[in-house]
Design a protein around this motif. Structure first.
Motif, PDB file in Angstrom:
ATOM      1  N   THR A 181       2.543 -60.706  53.663  1.00 13.19           N
ATOM      2  CA  THR A 181       0.805 -61.866  53.177  1.00 13.19           C
ATOM      3  C   THR A 181       0.398 -62.877  54.172  1.00 13.19           C
ATOM      4  O   THR A 181      -0.602 -62.152  54.541  1.00 13.19           O
ATOM      5  CB  THR A 181       1.530 -62.221  52.246  1.00 13.19           C
ATOM      6  N   ALA A 182       1.026 -63.732  54.401  1.00 13.18           N
ATOM      7  CA  ALA A 182       0.450 -64.616  55.556  1.00 13.18           C
ATOM      8  C   ALA A 182       0.062 -64.193  56.466  1.00 13.18           C
ATOM      9  O   ALA A 182      -1.114 -64.490  57.230  1.00 13.18           O
ATOM     10  CB  ALA A 182       1.647 -66.298  55.711  1.00 13.18           C
ATOM     11  N   GLY A 183       1.319 -63.366  56.887  1.00 15.97           N
ATOM     12  CA  GLY A 183       0.956 -62.370  58.503  1.00 15.97           C
ATOM     13  C   GLY A 183      -0.714 -61.961  58.693  1.00 15.97           C
ATOM     14  O   GLY A 183      -1.353 -61.957  59.293  1.00 15.97           O
TER      15      GLY A 183
ATOM     16  N   SER B 119       5.274 -73.423  63.058  1.00 20.57           N
ATOM     17  CA  SER B 119       3.851 -72.848  62.785  1.00 20.57           C
ATOM     18  C   SER B 119       2.620 -72.763  62.650  1.00 20.57           C
ATOM     19  O   SER B 119       2.299 -71.754  63.330  1.00 20.57           O
ATOM     20  CB  SER B 119       3.412 -72.309  60.874  1.00 20.57           C
ATOM     21  N   THR B 120       2.395 -73.661  63.740  1.00 26.92           N
ATOM     22  CA  THR B 120       0.859 -73.653  64.481  1.00 26.92           C
ATOM     23  C   THR B 120       0.850 -74.658  66.237  1.00 26.92           C
ATOM     24  O   THR B 120      -0.179 -75.101  66.126  1.00 26.92           O
ATOM     25  CB  THR B 120      -0.199 -74.622  63.429  1.00 26.92           C
TER      26      THR B 120
ATOM     27  N   ARG C   7      -0.139 -69.645  51.883  1.00 26.52           N
ATOM     28  CA  ARG C   7       1.318 -69.516  50.943  1.00 26.52           C
ATOM     29  C   ARG C   7       1.326 -70.623  50.455  1.00 26.52           C
ATOM     30  O   ARG C   7       1.804 -70.096  49.887  1.00 26.52           O
ATOM     31  CB  ARG C   7       2.046 -69.874  53.017  1.00 26.52           C
TER      32      ARG C   7
ATOM     33  N   GLY D  41      -3.118 -62.468  56.702  1.00 25.27           N
ATOM     34  CA  GLY D  41      -4.459 -62.925  56.323  1.00 25.27           C
ATOM     35  C   GLY D  41      -4.544 -63.475  57.677  1.00 25.27           C
ATOM     36  O   GLY D  41      -6.141 -63.689  58.159  1.00 25.27           O
ATOM     37  N   ARG D  42      -3.603 -64.078  58.705  1.00 26.03           N
ATOM     38  CA  ARG D  42      -3.861 -64.095  59.872  1.00 26.03           C
ATOM     39  C   ARG D  42      -4.643 -63.050  60.894  1.00 26.03           C
ATOM     40  O   ARG D  42      -5.004 -63.195  61.995  1.00 26.03           O
ATOM     41  CB  ARG D  42      -1.909 -64.307  60.283  1.00 26.03           C
TER      42      ARG D  42
ATOM     43  N   GLY E 298      -2.852 -68.405  57.293  1.00 28.48           N
ATOM     44  CA  GLY E 298      -2.106 -68.413  56.708  1.00 28.48           C
ATOM     45  C   GLY E 298      -1.595 -69.140  56.015  1.00 28.48           C
ATOM     46  O   GLY E 298      -0.220 -69.216  54.921  1.00 28.48           O
TER      47      GLY E 298
ATOM     48  N   ALA F 299      -6.972 -68.817  62.179  1.00 25.30           N
ATOM     49  CA  ALA F 299      -6.096 -68.353  61.454  1.00 25.30           C
ATOM     50  C   ALA F 299      -4.404 -68.386  61.143  1.00 25.30           C
ATOM     51  O   ALA F 299      -4.111 -68.521  60.125  1.00 25.30           O
ATOM     52  CB  ALA F 299      -5.326 -67.574  63.024  1.00 25.30           C
ATOM     53  N   ASP F 300      -3.951 -69.592  61.749  1.00 19.83           N
ATOM     54  CA  ASP F 300      -2.832 -70.348  61.067  1.00 19.83           C
ATOM     55  C   ASP F 300      -3.518 -71.306  59.527  1.00 19.83           C
ATOM     56  O   ASP F 300      -2.633 -71.202  58.484  1.00 19.83           O
ATOM     57  CB  ASP F 300      -2.757 -71.516  62.193  1.00 19.83           C
TER      58      ASP F 300
END
Length: 389
Positions: free
Chosen positions: A373-375, A62-63, A84, A377-378, A80, A76-77
């Motif tokens: 939700t994490a998206g 994911s990073t 999480r 935040g990113r 996210g 941003a990662d």
């Protein structure tokens, strides 16, 4: 174009989930012979280690995978991952609220969230650096645990709750970091190694084979150190002479079943045992080696026989949903009379649900909510036209 998921990674995660189910439901010893059961020998401590290792692999994916993101995208990662971590921790605390005081299982979710928090500063690093840091942490974290043991408060419950966080946050913090069932500081080794592995080209046959061989060598080397130094070179006698409060049988119980809840601090020879949840350097390296070998094996199998792995890989793609449901089902405390039947119900139900849900909707329900939700935040960090890779 987005690459398809690696079936082998999901299948390995599915096996870790199955291993956790077996540890929580099936007996650890034969009621007639009192011998340790096969599932305990295979999965005790190592299923959780595999979970943590694969969490690191997922963080790498994911990073940026082989090329870590940089600049604003990496920021941003990190946001996210932070989102999480917080959500998983809260979910773990909510699940713990409904668990009995004498729990049928020790919930890893609150620890899992803290794993993610500790991993955030390391997400930008290359594989080589991460492997070195994992090796250093495998030694230093257990030493830190033993050195601080007398200075830390004893944990009051195996599964921390929201009430505990509000009334005694220091005890809960020391538990999730150092004294609990899955303490985050030593488990950071698995996260770092997992991120490093995720930075490799896991679609390469050469890399997959090296993971299998390297994992087997590491696990064997760790076990040999224990066998030579503890069982052959007098280490066991040192354990007995320095810990007179423990009998021969009690020391054997620690070697087989693990400590309750932490190791004695009478001698540094304890750092050479590989028992489950002992979190010694030997135990960590043994778990890391076995987990890496399992991942390599499933990646190799998935190259030609991915369809045969579907029950495991589908379950492995939504472990948060299935593990949470599993814990809530255990809270009913109805699984003790016929454990094999209930294990089959949990394992079979998880596989059937996962395959059906994946075909119909893709991501698991909790995984989808977490990703969205994490998206979001990113998205607070990334702005249109200013994305950096």
């Amino acid at each position: 174009m987005k690459k398809p998921r690696l079936v082998g990674v999901d299948a390995a995660r599915g096996l870790a989930l199955l291993g956790m189910f077996s540890i929580h439901i099936l007996p650890a010893w034969d009621p007639e012979t009192y011998e340790v059961t096969l599932q305990w020998q295979l999965f005790a401590g190592r299923a959780a280690a595999l979970f943590a290792l694969l969490a690191g692999v997922g963080l790498a994916f994911s990073t940026g995978a082989g090329t870590p993101h940089r600049g604003r995208t990496m920021t941003a990662d990190r946001v996210g991952v932070l989102v999480r971590a917080v959500l998983i921790t809260v979910l773990g605390l909510l699940v713990n609220q409904v668990m009995p005081e004498d729990p049928p299982a020790y919930n890893i979710l609150i620890y899992y969230g803290v794993f993610f928090l500790l991993a955030i500063p390391f997400l930008h690093l290359p594989a080589r650096t991460l492997f070195v840091l994992a090796g250093v942490n495998a030694v230093l974290a257990p030493v830190l645990m033993q050195s601080l043991r007398d200075a830390l408060p004893e944990m009051e419950t195996y599964n921390p709750t929201i009430t505990g966080v509000l009334t005694d946050p220091g005890t809960v913090l020391s538990q999730v970091l150092l004294t609990g069932t899955y303490p985050a500081f030593p488990y950071l080794t698995y996260l770092l190694a997992g991120i490093a592995i995720g930075r490799l080209n896991l679609r390469s046959l050469h890399v997959q084979g090296r993971l299998l061989v390297a994992g087997l060598i590491l696990a064997l080397a760790a076990w040999l150190v224990y066998w030579v130094l503890i069982l052959q070179a007098g280490g066991y006698d040192q354990l007995m002479s320095s810990t007179p409060s423990l009998s021969h049988e009690q020391i054997d119980e620690i070697l087989i079943w693990g400590p309750d809840p932490v190791l004695p601090d009478t001698t540094w020879w304890w750092m050479l045992i590989p028992g489950p949840h002992t979190n010694t350097p030997i135990a960590i390296l043994y778990g890391l080696g076995s987990g890496t070998a399992v991942l390599g094996a499933f990646l190799l199998i998935g190259r030609k026989s991915g369809a045969w792995l579907l029950p495991l890989s589908a379950a492995g793609s939504m472990t948060l949903t299935l593990y949470t449901a599993h814990l809530l089902a255990l809270a009913a405390m109805v699984h003790y009379e016929v454990p094999m039947l209930w294990f089959l119900i949990h394992a079979g139900g998880a596989a059937v649900f996962a395959v059906a849900w994946q075909r119909a909707y893709g991501q698991g329900p909790l995984e989808r909510a977490l990703a969205r939700t994490a998206g979001a935040g990113r998205g607070l960090v990334l702005t249109p036209g200013r994305r950096e890779d």
